[in-house]
Design a protein around this motif. Structure first.
Motif, short mmCIF file in Angstrom:
data_model
loop_
_atom_site.label_atom_id
_atom_site.label_comp_id
_atom_site.label_asym_id
_atom_site.label_seq_id
_atom_site.Cartn_x
_atom_site.Cartn_y
_atom_site.Cartn_z
N GLU A 133 68.83 27.36 85.06
CA GLU A 133 69.87 27.84 83.90
C GLU A 133 70.84 29.04 84.27
O GLU A 133 71.90 28.87 83.84
CB GLU A 133 68.76 28.14 82.72
CG GLU A 133 68.12 27.03 82.01
CD GLU A 133 67.34 27.64 80.90
OE1 GLU A 133 67.86 28.41 80.22
OE2 GLU A 133 66.48 26.61 80.51
N ARG A 134 70.43 29.76 85.29
CA ARG A 134 71.36 30.97 85.74
C ARG A 134 72.46 30.35 86.61
O ARG A 134 73.79 30.79 86.32
CB ARG A 134 70.55 31.93 86.54
CG ARG A 134 71.20 33.03 86.83
CD ARG A 134 70.56 34.38 87.35
NE ARG A 134 69.76 34.03 88.71
CZ ARG A 134 68.44 33.62 88.62
NH1 ARG A 134 67.53 34.21 87.60
NH2 ARG A 134 67.62 33.51 89.64
N ARG A 135 72.23 29.35 87.41
CA ARG A 135 72.98 28.88 88.13
C ARG A 135 74.10 28.03 87.30
O ARG A 135 75.28 27.96 87.39
CB ARG A 135 72.57 27.87 89.31
CG ARG A 135 71.94 28.70 90.26
CD ARG A 135 71.30 27.82 91.48
NE ARG A 135 70.60 28.36 92.44
CZ ARG A 135 69.27 28.67 92.51
NH1 ARG A 135 68.59 27.73 91.58
NH2 ARG A 135 68.72 29.10 93.29
N MET A 136 73.51 27.42 86.34
CA MET A 136 74.29 26.43 85.30
C MET A 136 75.18 27.52 84.57
O MET A 136 76.29 27.11 84.22
CB MET A 136 73.48 25.53 84.57
CG MET A 136 72.85 24.50 85.47
SD MET A 136 71.79 23.55 84.48
CE MET A 136 72.55 22.51 83.56
N ALA A 137 74.77 28.49 84.20
CA ALA A 137 75.34 29.47 83.29
C ALA A 137 76.56 30.11 84.13
O ALA A 137 77.70 30.28 83.48
CB ALA A 137 74.57 30.62 82.65
N GLU A 138 76.35 30.29 85.22
CA GLU A 138 77.40 30.69 86.01
C GLU A 138 78.50 29.84 86.24
O GLU A 138 79.88 30.23 86.29
CB GLU A 138 77.04 31.10 87.36
CG GLU A 138 75.96 32.31 87.80
CD GLU A 138 75.55 32.58 88.97
OE1 GLU A 138 75.72 31.48 89.84
OE2 GLU A 138 74.65 33.29 89.34
N LEU A 139 78.24 28.47 86.31
CA LEU A 139 79.28 27.57 86.14
C LEU A 139 79.89 27.30 84.82
O LEU A 139 81.43 27.22 84.80
CB LEU A 139 78.69 26.18 86.67
CG LEU A 139 78.29 26.13 88.19
CD1 LEU A 139 78.01 24.39 88.42
CD2 LEU A 139 79.48 26.20 89.25
N ILE A 140 79.39 27.45 83.88
CA ILE A 140 79.92 27.36 82.73
C ILE A 140 80.62 28.65 82.36
O ILE A 140 81.84 28.44 81.67
CB ILE A 140 78.79 27.43 81.40
CG1 ILE A 140 78.02 26.01 81.41
CG2 ILE A 140 79.42 27.38 79.78
CD1 ILE A 140 78.83 24.73 81.36
N ALA A 141 80.02 29.90 82.56
CA ALA A 141 81.37 30.91 82.54
C ALA A 141 82.49 30.67 83.33
O ALA A 141 83.61 31.40 82.90
CB ALA A 141 80.40 32.07 83.03
N ALA A 142 82.27 29.99 84.49
CA ALA A 142 83.56 30.08 85.58
C ALA A 142 84.63 28.90 84.75
O ALA A 142 85.62 29.27 84.74
CB ALA A 142 83.22 29.41 86.74
N ARG A 143 83.83 28.26 83.85
CA ARG A 143 84.86 27.20 83.08
C ARG A 143 85.47 27.78 81.91
O ARG A 143 86.67 27.48 81.49
CB ARG A 143 84.09 26.06 82.63
CG ARG A 143 83.43 25.10 83.53
CD ARG A 143 82.45 24.05 83.18
NE ARG A 143 83.28 22.75 82.46
CZ ARG A 143 83.74 21.92 82.94
NH1 ARG A 143 83.40 21.65 84.21
NH2 ARG A 143 84.32 20.93 82.10
N ARG A 144 84.94 28.72 81.56
CA ARG A 144 85.25 29.56 80.11
C ARG A 144 86.01 30.61 80.76
O ARG A 144 86.58 31.41 79.80
CB ARG A 144 84.21 29.98 79.51
CG ARG A 144 83.53 28.90 78.56
CD ARG A 144 82.24 29.51 77.93
NE ARG A 144 82.08 30.58 77.30
CZ ARG A 144 82.65 30.97 76.08
NH1 ARG A 144 83.37 29.96 75.40
NH2 ARG A 144 82.54 32.13 75.57
N GLY A 145 86.19 30.96 81.93
CA GLY A 145 86.83 32.13 82.42
C GLY A 145 86.24 33.50 81.97
O GLY A 145 87.02 34.46 81.92
N THR A 146 84.84 33.59 82.12
CA THR A 146 84.16 34.81 81.56
C THR A 146 83.44 35.29 82.67
O THR A 146 83.12 34.48 83.70
CB THR A 146 83.47 34.49 80.35
OG1 THR A 146 82.58 33.41 80.54
CG2 THR A 146 84.65 34.21 79.14
N ASP A 147 82.67 36.36 82.63
CA ASP A 147 81.77 36.79 83.40
C ASP A 147 80.38 36.36 82.85
O ASP A 147 80.01 36.68 81.74
CB ASP A 147 81.81 38.47 83.30
CG ASP A 147 80.85 39.13 84.36
OD1 ASP A 147 80.14 38.59 84.88
OD2 ASP A 147 80.92 40.26 84.34
N PRO A 148 79.61 35.88 83.69
CA PRO A 148 78.36 35.45 82.94
C PRO A 148 77.41 36.66 82.70
O PRO A 148 76.49 36.34 82.03
CB PRO A 148 77.56 34.54 84.38
CG PRO A 148 78.22 34.86 85.54
CD PRO A 148 79.96 35.33 84.90
#
Length: 202
Positions: A133-148
């Motif tokens: 989940e942490r790795r996936m959250a990093e990818l989702i944050a990158a898609r949103r242009g945010t800091d996980p």
């Protein structure tokens, strides 16, 4: 897959098969790496070329599923809504399960039985799931242009997606076959998608 890679994969699966059978026959704690290696007629040193430990064997399917989801997430167009992108990743796991061989299905069901009979192993799975989940959250944050580390929404999006997978896998159980699990997962994904308001994850 080349001949060398094919041979390595066959050895990996032989080790996994032997380990699951021994775990179920004589117990997880009672089974040693030496016994697993002996059942496949390899040395313990060779065993460790394929798996880092007995725990790694238990988490092998989790590792496989994580690889599929992360690869799918990286390939989905960047303008796809985050939750939709994650559902593509979950469906990719289902597609892999649907294309599995009878031997693959038996390995999966043996692993589920092992976790049911040895509840302390569930903790390993939960901890491994948190890593995913942490790795996936990093990818989702990158898609949103945010800091996980600052974006709570990206973690919530992942938590919703993974809870959909957990519910689909675990409840309610019927006949316990891989086909039934796949069907139940599809039902749960559809339920999640129609329960959430479009745009909530933006």
């Amino acid at each position: 897959m080349g001949l060398r890679e094919l041979k390595k994969e066959r050895t990996r699966l032989s080790i996994l098969d032997a380990a699951l059978d021994l775990f179920l026959e004589q117990g997880y704690e009672s089974t040693t790496v030496e016994q697993i290696a002996g059942a496949v007629e390899i040395s313990p040193r060779t065993f460790f070329r394929y798996f880092t430990s007995k725990d790694h064997l238990v988490l092998w399917f989790h590792d496989h599923g994580e690889g599929i989801m992360l690869e799918t997430l990286r390939s989905v167009p960047s303008d796809e809504p985050p939750f939709t992108a994650l559902m593509h990743a979950v469906r990719a796991v289902l597609s892999d399960m649907q294309g599995s061989t009878p031997a693959d299905a038996q390995r999966f069901l043996k692993l589920r039985r092992l976790l049911e009979e040895h509840p302390h192993l569930v903790g390993l799975s939960v901890a491994r799931g948190a890593d995913t989940e942490r790795r996936m959250a990093e990818l989702i944050a990158a898609r949103r242009g945010t800091d996980p580390d600052q974006d709570q929404l990206c973690h919530l999006i992942v938590a919703f997606a993974m809870s959909t997978m957990r519910v689909g896998f675990e409840c309610p159980r019927r006949d316990g076959t891989v086909t039934e699990i796949i069907d139940r997962m599809r039902e749960t994904i559809a339920l999640a998608e129609r329960s959430l308001r479009p745009g909530w994850d933006l």
